[in-house]
Design a protein around this motif. Structure first.
Motif, PDB file in Angstrom:
ATOM      1  N   GLN A 120     -31.496 -67.945   0.439  1.00  0.00           N
ATOM      2  CA  GLN A 120     -31.054 -66.929   1.394  1.00  0.00           C
ATOM      3  C   GLN A 120     -30.320 -67.628   2.529  1.00  0.00           C
ATOM      4  OE1 GLN A 120     -33.642 -63.648   2.276  1.00  0.00           O
ATOM      5  NE2 GLN A 120     -33.157 -63.802   4.441  1.00  0.00           N
ATOM      6  N   VAL A 122     -28.230 -67.301   6.190  1.00  0.00           N
ATOM      7  CA  VAL A 122     -28.020 -66.469   7.378  1.00  0.00           C
ATOM      8  C   VAL A 122     -27.006 -67.175   8.266  1.00  0.00           C
ATOM      9  CG1 VAL A 122     -29.101 -65.384   9.376  1.00  0.00           C
ATOM     10  CG2 VAL A 122     -30.416 -65.674   7.268  1.00  0.00           C
ATOM     11  N   ARG A 127     -25.886 -63.084  12.164  1.00  0.00           N
ATOM     12  CA  ARG A 127     -27.183 -62.816  11.530  1.00  0.00           C
ATOM     13  C   ARG A 127     -27.062 -62.023  10.223  1.00  0.00           C
ATOM     14  NH1 ARG A 127     -29.978 -66.649  13.261  1.00  0.00           N
ATOM     15  NH2 ARG A 127     -30.432 -66.668  15.443  1.00  0.00           N
ATOM     16  N   LYS A 129     -27.297 -61.668   6.409  1.00  0.00           N
ATOM     17  CA  LYS A 129     -28.068 -62.349   5.371  1.00  0.00           C
ATOM     18  C   LYS A 129     -27.394 -62.176   4.017  1.00  0.00           C
ATOM     19  CE  LYS A 129     -32.547 -61.858   7.546  1.00  0.00           C
ATOM     20  NZ  LYS A 129     -33.901 -61.355   7.440  1.00  0.00           N
ATOM     21  N   ARG A 131     -28.435 -63.016   0.119  1.00  0.00           N
ATOM     22  CA  ARG A 131     -29.513 -63.445  -0.748  1.00  0.00           C
ATOM     23  C   ARG A 131     -28.940 -63.767  -2.119  1.00  0.00           C
ATOM     24  NH1 ARG A 131     -35.318 -60.978  -0.632  1.00  0.00           N
ATOM     25  NH2 ARG A 131     -36.169 -61.837  -2.530  1.00  0.00           N
TER      26      ARG A 131
END
Length: 159
Positions: A120, A122, A127, A129, A131
């Motif tokens: 993951q 970031v 911020r 994300k 995945r």
């Protein structure tokens, strides 16, 4: 009056240039360093990674991008025996290791990477994300160099 207008104009122009340059610098910093977590065999570790647009290592079979992790930071994530096997290139009987060919100025060599359950990423500034499950390989780097103080070198393709 003319002197004051010139002074005010130059201050405003300087502020405008500073604002433009500051926004550009902020955008660069937001994507230059990322926070990432890597999960493997029930363990999860968090790292900082330096994004490198020139890191073009890929899995030769499936084309997955390869993230580099300095070997000294792998101990909390990987069993010690697994790290030793990666360093020595002992892949026989180990289906979790993938050989990644490396071509450089010094010639050809080989890295050994593993497929984590999840990576993951970031971005530091926004911020956001991302995945990645089963899409990114992680190779251990046993060389003595560094990545600008970060334990990981992250290919741009992962973002």
């Amino acid at each position: 009056r003319l002197g004051f207008a010139v002074l005010l104009g130059s201050v405003l122009a300087g502020f405008g240039m500073y604002s433009l340059w500051g926004k550009h610098l902020r955008r660069k910093l937001e994507t230059a360093v990322v926070s990432l977590s890597i999960s493997f065999c029930g363990r999860c570790e968090h790292y900082f990674g330096l994004v490198d647009s020139g890191l073009l290592l890929r899995d030769p079979d499936e084309g997955r991008p390869v993230l580099l992790l300095k070997a000294e930071y792998a101990a909390p994530l990987l069993p010690q025996e697994f790290i030793r096997r990666m360093e020595l290139g002992e892949t026989e009987g180990e289906e979790k290791l993938v050989s990644v060919p490396v071509r450089s100025v010094g010639g050809r060599s080989e890295l050994f990477a593993f497929l984590p359950e999840r990576v993951q990423v970031v971005s530091a500034g926004n911020r956001q994300k991302k995945r990645r499950e089963g899409e990114v390989l992680v190779a251990l780097d046993f060389s003595g160099g560094g990545y600008g103080g970060c334990p990981c070198l992250v290919p741009l393709a992962v973002l």
